[in-house]
Design a protein around this motif. Structure first.
Motif: not given
Length: 848
Positions: A785, A789, A824-825, A828, A832
């Motif tokens: 994560g 960013w 943000f995306w 994520f 993952l």
């Protein structure tokens, strides 16, 4: 064939024998000139055959009674029969006695599609009809080959019992086919075995030491089939060896395990099928093994492969083991004769080559055998066959009419079959005969429909009395069986809807319904050979135990979640199309199809999410993680989550867990044509995937935890790893910008950027030393994560660095604001990917 009116109907059959008997009698009452078209027999039918023993070739007469229909495929149909009476004036046939049970195989499929496909492939390969069915000489040659192979098994496989004994050959004029009588084998396909170390099984090869390797019955069967393939090649039957090549993926049901040798997993394997069903064409491999078989065959001059043997190699094998074949010299001479007649009954361009251009004797043989086949299939009668067997223009005309689909058969019957000629004349000259024919055809169709499950006995009786109602079912008969019945039987439709929507709720709220469902499932498993009598008795005795009840209730919840994903996917597709009215019909259909397809392939779906949340609720409510430690993780995943609770039961109730996993995992695979057959490799592979593989993964994780136990915990490597990952991503951006002159970002270099968080996740777990699994997982997610960013920020800086006309740097507030959404995306997505990579690294196969 003598039909038996049997008023005692068996629920196990799924259809009424007495109803079929009445319809056959009603057909006979119409007094048609043609016979009833039969596709198969039913329990209670009595059959009379002229038979010829395989060794010795004594002739006789057999009176058989069908006990049950066993099944069928492309090669033919199999029955369990009882010999009521035998008349053998030439002397006894060893192994064949009145009062005993045998296997009767008739070499014609029961289903029209199987018959059409089989005949089409054979015709392309050999330019003639399917010889084992229509040419008794071909069937006889195959039986003799099997007898020699059985004797060879006694030499190489230690026992002749490794190959089923074939006793006699015959011709069935009612079904229009050749056939054979063989020893009846009380056997079963393989039993699913719990194995938490598939890695060891994968490393194992037949003939190697098996210490510490699981799945003993699976391995014993694989070794048996490999030994049998070697024997067949040694004896000169390489094309028959295809019946037992492991990687055809559909050969496994051809070898059974004798029940008398249970529970020893290594003993009692027996080869039961030596009749090929589909010709192997050089341009049409039908399995992974077929590719290699085609290449090997082409190098040996075998363009089309089916059942051709090498008699010279067989002779050499017989001479090398002459004491074992001392009583089979006459049989070998018969095999030479019948095999030559068989091969010379077909044009077989790839086999005869230019001989077809200059050999009158070959064409006479082709014509003679072809007339025999036409008579057996009722295209011509025996008188015409006898007259045309000598050749001439009539024989040539009857032969070449075969190139006309449907019309050729009609002309043959009008010209060469007296009964059918009278039948067709009646159809054009007598209105009364037309009415009787239409009525008779109605009874023929109803026999097929009722036996196939399309109509119940009561509905069949009503349709037999109403031509109009029967006609409304004709279009429906083109549909799959269950859809036909769903659209035409309100009671069946209600039952199916109840089964899908209300039954799961009953299973959840009613303990008696759950217990009855389990009892019924156990009964079915025992019938299918998935459970022994002792295992089923043990499971039944434990049905009321608290843990069993808990797991059954959880299974009911899992059943309830089955339609959730489908409902949500349809709703999303509909909403998307409604929100985009500008889409054309084709674009909307494509978008809806993509949405539906996406929901089928995503690893975590709405249904699996609900299932996982339910298990989480149970853990929190009972404050008991131990009894749900496997189901808790598996339940969140699509497909495999349905087996979460059977797998959870593996160590507390191993027999029930193995059976439930096998029942659930293999139920769906049987809809797959050919490869989905019960007992085939795909069925076992699905069981391994959904049951043994999770256990193997659990074992791998445990071994890695044990290996890490003595290591020092490390976390200092996380920041350097993160910085290296960020440097790689920034380098990709800079390199892309310099090479193309365009601004770079994730959208431009995603194909390279996706690998970086995965590598970071792997590095984090590999260098973490003795850190616990949970902390490694959390650290990888946090690293991924944070990397996502930071990459958004670095991309913005690289874009400003290479942007023209920009002199002032971005302020921190402007930088963070411009990268918030992308950061943000990407955070994520990268988290993952890092977690997925960590899971793959933690669960990958451990090298021995």
């Amino acid at each position: 064939m003598k039909p038996t009116a049997n008023d005692i109907d068996s629920g196990d059959l799924g259809y009424s024998l007495s109803t079929l008997a009445r319809f056959r009698a009603a057909f006979a009452e119409q007094r048609l000139f043609r016979p009833l078209r039969r596709r198969r027999y039913d329990p209670g039918d009595e059959l009379h055959y002229d038979i010829t023993g395989v060794l010795p070739p004594h002739k006789g007469r057999a009176h058989l009674k069908v006990d049950r229909f066993v099944g069928g495929g492309f090669a033919g149909q199999v029955y369990r029969v009882r010999a009521l009476d035998l008349k053998l004036p030439d002397g006894p046939i060893p192994g064949l006695e009145a009062g005993q049970t045998y296997a009767l195989k008739l070499l014609v499929p029961t289903k029209g599609f199987a018959r059409l496909l089989r005949s089409l492939l054979y015709a392309v390969g050999f330019q003639g009809p399917f010889s084992p069915q229509v040419n008794p000489t071909a069937a006889r040659a195959g039986a003799l080959w099997q007898k020699f192979i059985r004797r060879g098994a006694g030499i190489r496989l230690d026992s002749e019992d490794a190959v089923v004994d074939i006793l006699a050959t015959l011709v069935d004029p009612d079904l229009g086919t050749s056939g054979e009588i063989s020893e009846w084998v009380d056997g079963r396909i393989w039993r699913f075995e719990v194995d938490d170390d598939l890695d060891a099984r994968k490393r194992w090869k037949p003939g190697r030491p098996d210490t510490g390797v699981g799945s003993p019955e699976y391995r014993a069967k694989k070794a048996f089939m490999a030994d049998l393939v070697r024997l067949l090649h040694e004896m000169g039957a390489p094309e028959l060896a295809r019946q037992y090549e492991w990687w055809t993926c559909k050969s496994q049901p051809n070898a059974l395990k004798r029940l008398s040798d249970d529970p020893d997993p290594r003993a009692g394997h027996v080869a039961v099928d030596f009749r090929a069903g589909l010709a192997l064409l050089p341009f049409l491999p039908m399995s992974p093994a077929d590719v290699w078989l085609i290449i090997r065959g082409l190098f040996k001059g075998r363009v089309v492969q089916f059942d051709r043997g090498d008699l010279q190699r067989l002779q050499q094998f017989v001479e090398d083991h002459s004491p074992a074949f001392a009583d089979m010299q006459a049989a070998f001479q018969e095999l030479i004769k019948t095999d030559r007649e068989y091969r010379e009954s077909l044009p077989d361009i790839t086999g005869h080559n230019i001989r077809l251009l200059y050999s009158p004797s070959l064409w006479r043989s082709i014509m003679r055998q072809h007339m025999t086949g036409l008579a057996l299939r009722k295209h011509i009668d025996a008188t015409t066959a006898a007259q045309a067997s000598e050749g001439g223009l009539r024989a040539a005309a009857l032969y070449w009419l075969g190139i006309l689909p449907f019309l050729g058969r009609l002309i043959r019957r009008i010209w060469g079959h007296a009964q059918y000629r009278r039948h067709y004349i009646g159809l054009i000259s007598s209105p009364g005969y037309i009415g009787r024919t239409w009525k008779a055809r109605r009874f023929e169709a109803l026999i097929r429909w009722h036996r196939g499950g399309r109509v119940t006995d009561r509905k069949a009786e009503r349709l037999s009395l109403s031509p109009v109602r029967f006609a409304t079912h004709l279009p429906l008969s083109l549909l799959p069986v269950d859809l036909h019945r769903f659209l035409s039987d309100r009671r069946f439709a209600r039952e199916r809807l109840d089964f899908i929507f209300l039954r799961p709720l009953r299973l959840y709220f009613r303990a008696d319904a759950r217990e009855q469902w389990l009892q019924d499932t156990i009964t079915q498993g025992e019938k299918n050979g998935m459970l022994t009598t002792e295992e089923s008795a043990l499971i039944r005795s434990r049905v009321k135990e608290p843990y069993i009840q808990k797991y059954l209730k959880s299974l009911a919840v899992h059943v309830c979640t089955v339609p959730i994903t489908q409902i949500v996917s349809v709703m999303v597709a509909v909403i998307y199309v409604r929100l985009h009215p500008e889409l054309s019909w084709q674009e909307a259909s494509l978008a809806a199809g993509l949405i539906l397809g996406l929901f089928q392939v995503i690893p975590i779906s709405p249904g699996s999410l609900v299932r996982g949340l339910y298990v989480t609720f149970l853990v929190l409510r009972e404050r008991n993680f131990k009894d749900y430690n496997i189901a808790f993780f598996l339940s969140f995943f699509k497909y495999i989550g349905y087996l979460a609770f059977p797998i959870q039961m593996a160590y507390r109730y191993p027999d029930l867990a193995r059976f439930m996993a096998g029942h659930w995992a293999t139920g769906a695979v049987h809809i797959v044509p050919v490869f989905g057959e019960r007992g085939a490799l795909l069925e076992h592979a699905i069981f391994d995937l959904f049951y043994n593989y999770p256990l193997t993964v659990r074992r791998r994780v445990k071994r890695r935890q044990e290996a890490r136990a003595g290591h020092t915990k490390r976390a200092w490597h996380v920041i350097p790893t993160l910085l290296v990952g960020l440097w790689l991503l920034a380098s990709f951006d800079i390199l892309y910008t310099q090479l193309t002159g365009n601004q770079a970002g994730f959208n431009q270099i995603w194909w390279a950027a996706l690998w970086v968080p995965a590598l970071v996740g792997v590095a984090v777990t590999n260098w973490a030393g003795g850190m616990s699994f949970g902390r490694r997982l959390g650290t990888a997610a946090l690293s991924g994560g944070l990397l996502g960013w930071l990459y958004a920020v670095s991309s913005a800086l690289v874009k400003q660095l290479f942007a023209e006309g920009v002199s002032e740097p971005l302020s921190l507030q402007a930088l963070l604001g411009s990268t918030a959404a992308a950061g943000f995306w990407q955070a994520f997505l990268f988290a993952l990917l890092a977690v997925l990579a960590l899971l793959i690294a933690e669960t990958r196969r451990i090298r021995a």
